[in-house]
Design a protein around this motif. Structure first.
Motif, PDB file in Angstrom:
ATOM      1  N   SER A 304       0.847  -1.192   0.000  1.00 22.42           N
ATOM      2  CA  SER A 304       0.000   0.000   0.000  1.00 22.42           C
ATOM      3  C   SER A 304       0.885   1.246   0.000  1.00 22.42           C
ATOM      4  O   SER A 304       1.871   1.307   0.742  1.00 22.42           O
ATOM      5  CB  SER A 304      -0.904   0.000   1.241  1.00 22.42           C
ATOM      6  N   SER A 306       0.375   4.111   1.186  1.00 26.20           N
ATOM      7  CA  SER A 306       0.171   4.990   2.336  1.00 26.20           C
ATOM      8  C   SER A 306       0.538   4.256   3.618  1.00 26.20           C
ATOM      9  O   SER A 306      -0.049   3.211   3.940  1.00 26.20           O
ATOM     10  CB  SER A 306      -1.284   5.450   2.401  1.00 26.20           C
ATOM     11  N   LEU A 307       1.537   4.789   4.349  1.00 22.63           N
ATOM     12  CA  LEU A 307       1.995   4.183   5.587  1.00 22.63           C
ATOM     13  C   LEU A 307       1.393   4.913   6.779  1.00 22.63           C
ATOM     14  O   LEU A 307       1.567   6.133   6.907  1.00 22.63           O
ATOM     15  CB  LEU A 307       3.525   4.245   5.695  1.00 22.63           C
ATOM     16  N   THR A 322       0.155  10.240   8.214  1.00 17.95           N
ATOM     17  CA  THR A 322       0.472   9.240   7.184  1.00 17.95           C
ATOM     18  C   THR A 322       1.691   9.689   6.386  1.00 17.95           C
ATOM     19  O   THR A 322       1.993  10.885   6.303  1.00 17.95           O
ATOM     20  CB  THR A 322      -0.700   9.032   6.210  1.00 17.95           C
ATOM     21  N   ARG A 325       3.600   7.481  -0.523  1.00 15.25           N
ATOM     22  CA  ARG A 325       4.608   7.462  -1.572  1.00 15.25           C
ATOM     23  C   ARG A 325       3.958   7.741  -2.915  1.00 15.25           C
ATOM     24  O   ARG A 325       2.989   7.095  -3.301  1.00 15.25           O
ATOM     25  CB  ARG A 325       5.314   6.106  -1.604  1.00 15.25           C
ATOM     26  N   GLN A 415      10.134  -1.243  -2.283  1.00 15.20           N
ATOM     27  CA  GLN A 415       9.011  -0.699  -1.523  1.00 15.20           C
ATOM     28  C   GLN A 415       9.489  -0.249  -0.137  1.00 15.20           C
ATOM     29  O   GLN A 415      10.449  -0.795   0.413  1.00 15.20           O
ATOM     30  CB  GLN A 415       7.921  -1.754  -1.360  1.00 15.20           C
ATOM     31  N   ILE A 417       9.064  -0.501   3.501  1.00 12.31           N
ATOM     32  CA  ILE A 417       8.425  -1.452   4.397  1.00 12.31           C
ATOM     33  C   ILE A 417       8.348  -0.931   5.833  1.00 12.31           C
ATOM     34  O   ILE A 417       7.581  -1.471   6.642  1.00 12.31           O
ATOM     35  CB  ILE A 417       9.146  -2.805   4.373  1.00 12.31           C
ATOM     36  N   ALA A 418       9.116   0.107   6.164  1.00 12.71           N
ATOM     37  CA  ALA A 418       9.069   0.673   7.513  1.00 12.71           C
ATOM     38  C   ALA A 418       9.660   2.070   7.478  1.00 12.71           C
ATOM     39  O   ALA A 418      10.441   2.415   6.581  1.00 12.71           O
ATOM     40  CB  ALA A 418       9.816  -0.204   8.509  1.00 12.71           C
ATOM     41  N   THR A 455       6.083   3.819  11.905  1.00 14.30           N
ATOM     42  CA  THR A 455       4.966   3.073  11.319  1.00 14.30           C
ATOM     43  C   THR A 455       4.342   2.177  12.387  1.00 14.30           C
ATOM     44  O   THR A 455       5.016   1.709  13.305  1.00 14.30           O
ATOM     45  CB  THR A 455       5.443   2.221  10.136  1.00 14.30           C
ATOM     46  N   TRP A 459       0.910  -2.151  10.564  1.00 15.50           N
ATOM     47  CA  TRP A 459       1.585  -2.048   9.269  1.00 15.50           C
ATOM     48  C   TRP A 459       2.766  -3.008   9.198  1.00 15.50           C
ATOM     49  O   TRP A 459       2.996  -3.656   8.174  1.00 15.50           O
ATOM     50  CB  TRP A 459       2.057  -0.615   9.042  1.00 15.50           C
ATOM     51  N   GLN A 460       3.506  -3.125  10.293  1.00 21.11           N
ATOM     52  CA  GLN A 460       4.648  -4.027  10.301  1.00 21.11           C
ATOM     53  C   GLN A 460       4.211  -5.483  10.119  1.00 21.11           C
ATOM     54  O   GLN A 460       4.850  -6.239   9.402  1.00 21.11           O
ATOM     55  CB  GLN A 460       5.425  -3.877  11.613  1.00 21.11           C
ATOM     56  N   THR A 463       3.336  -5.873   6.408  1.00 23.87           N
ATOM     57  CA  THR A 463       4.501  -5.963   5.520  1.00 23.87           C
ATOM     58  C   THR A 463       5.246  -7.285   5.697  1.00 23.87           C
ATOM     59  O   THR A 463       5.729  -7.869   4.725  1.00 23.87           O
ATOM     60  CB  THR A 463       5.464  -4.794   5.773  1.00 23.87           C
TER      61      THR A 463
END
Length: 515
Positions: A304, A306-307, A322, A325, A415, A417-418, A455, A459-460, A463
């Motif tokens: 996604s 948006s983090l 947020t 990207r 990407q 990821i964090a 994040t 989310w973690q 991912t």
């Protein structure tokens, strides 16, 4: 029970070599020819076979652990190919073995060459000796006890010599067709176990990463050191923790060779049909190899854009904004603040996580220009900063601020990821009797600095799960794109070789009909 496996291997291979030698020796004796040249050829073949086995063993021991596993996988694969071809060849040629060898010896005698018969004996025994060396080395690698494996091999070779000498002298009559059929069935089971060992070694060498899910747990049935474990693992090749690829390989190999051996002779295809079948199989597998190597490629990894960002406060996550990207930038949106645009180029596709650091300067329009001593102590963790003496520098002080956030992005497979950020709040004090400005790091509210943040835990988890799924997919495509074409290429070459054999048989039959 590994002793039983090595005994049967040595007995069968040794007896096959001894039979070849005895047939040639009987033929020479009938034709009043000396046996010394033949024995020189036999001695040379045995010596070279021993050197090959010793050389392979020393090479394997000199390699690092991963190299040893790779060597064991290669040797196991070659051993499976050798024993498979040997079983098929003996099933087809055992009844005509004596006639075929006598014909070749007769041709050698007609050539009137001093090297013809020694060369014939050398090549015949070398083939069996080399197969035995590789097959034994593979069996020893998979054996639980090398001592018992050696005992089995020695006993098997001695039995082969005794039986072969008895056949040569005429004191022992043996149904060779039935003998090779029974031992062939046993060796198929042993070879299926070598398939499992080769697949396990290929995985430990890092070559085979798919199909490694544990199918079942057999430790309760096969405790280490027990007779059941020695029988099932040593002879059948079934480990206590079989994996999916190993089970499929074991079942496929057994099913294929049981089908080949049990197939009724009247239903076997004619040489013409077999030639076409093998030609078609060779072409199909070759096309499959090219398609897998050239047209398959793993899908791209996507997350996604948006983090979600949070601030950790007393083990509680508080949403603060947020990080989105876009094509050529990042958009940082924090609660109560305007969106900040950060230049960001697309990172390379890297399998390992890499960190990228960005420093964001922060303006504080309402920053105080003067601070009292109590305010400075509160900002400096409730302590008096070094270099300030309350009696000499009671305040107030002139203050200048330098605020920034250091954003650290963790990037993998192209990407983000964090992400997390740390605050850098620098305060410069002057005045109130200070001889020179004092620079210190202080703690301000996150709403002022715009950090720290990170994040969220959700989310973690997202991912990590996505990366695990992608790595599994990538492993599968690596097998399909790089390993499978090699396997299909080997099958294609094997089918091509079998088609050539069927073609020769077809031509031979046609010549016999013409005669």
């Amino acid at each position: 029970m590994t002793v039983l496996a090595t005994l049967v291997i040595a007995l069968r291979e040794g007896l096959e070599a001894v039979l070849i030698v005895s047939i040639i020796a009987t033929f020479l004796r009938k034709n009043h020819q000396p046996l010394a040249p033949m024995w020189w050829g036999v001695l040379g073949a045995v010596s070279l076979s021993l050197l090959v086995g010793i050389g392979l063993s020393l090479t394997e021991r000199a390699l690092p652990q991963a190299g040893q596993e790779a060597m064991e996988a290669i040797i196991g694969s070659i051993a499976v190919i050798f024993v498979s071809s040997m079983i098929i060849w003996m099933q087809q040629h055992a009844p005509q073995l004596r006639h075929q060898l006598e014909s070749e010896a007769n041709v050698a005698l007609r050539q009137s060459s001093r090297w013809a018969l020694p060369t014939m004996a050398f090549l015949a025994v070398l083939k069996e000796g080399f197969e035995t060396s590789v097959f034994m080395l593979a069996t020893f690698s998979a054996a639980q006890s090398s001592v018992w494996a050696t005992v089995g091999a020695v006993v098997g070779l001695l039995l082969a010599l005794i039986i072969g000498w008895g056949i040569f002298r005429g004191g022992i009559r043996l149904n060779l067709g039935r003998f090779f059929k029974i031992t062939g069935i046993f060796l198929i089971v042993v070879a299926a176990g070598l398939v499992v060992s080769a697949l396990r070694s290929a995985h430990e060498a890092g070559w085979l990463l798919i199909g490694q899910q544990k199918v079942m747990d057999l430790y309760w049935l096969l405790p280490a050191g027990s007779i059941r474990a020695a029988l099932v693992t040593g002879v059948l090749g079934i480990p206590a923790d079989p994996r999916t690829a190993e089970v499929l390989g074991w079942i496929s190999y057994l099913a294929l060779f049981v089908l080949l051996l049990a197939w009724p002779h009247r239903y076997k295809p004619s040489p013409k049909v077999a030639y076409r079948l093998f030609q078609g199989l060779s072409l199909v597998t070759l096309i499959g190899a090219v398609i897998c190597a050239k047209l398959l490629s793993p899908p791209l990894f996507h997350l996604s854009p948006s983090l979600p960002l949070v601030n950790q406060h007393d083990a509680t996550e508080l949403p603060v904004g947020t990080l989105a990207r876009k094509a050529d930038r990042l958009e940082l949106t924090l609660n109560g603040q305007s969106t900040r645009f950060i230049p960001f180029s697309a990172p390379p596709m890297a399998a390992r996580p890499e960190e990228k650091t960005i420093t964001l300067k922060r303006e504080w329009p309402d920053a105080p220009t003067q601070l009292s001593l109590d305010q400075v102590i509160a900002l400096y963790h409730q302590r008096v900063p070094p270099g300030l003496h309350p009696q000499q520098h009671p305040g107030p002080y002139h203050s200048q601020w330098q605020l920034s956030c250091q954003v650290t992005l963790t990037v993998q497979q192209g990407q983000i990821i964090a992400a997390h950020s740390t605050a850098n709040s620098l305060l410069t004090l002057s005045g109130s009797g200070l001889q020179s400005p004092r620079l210190m790091s202080v703690t301000l509210s996150p709403t002022i600095v715009g950090c720290p943040w990170q994040t969220s835990a959700a989310w973690q988890r997202y991912t990590n799960q996505a990366l695990t799924r992608y790595q599994q997919t990538e492993t599968l495509y690596d097998f399909l794109q790089h390993k499978l074409p090699i396997l299909l290429g080997v099958i294609s070459l094997g089918a091509l070789a079998l088609s050539v054999g069927s073609k020769k048989k077809l031509i031979h039959n046609a010549k016999n009909i013409m005669r």
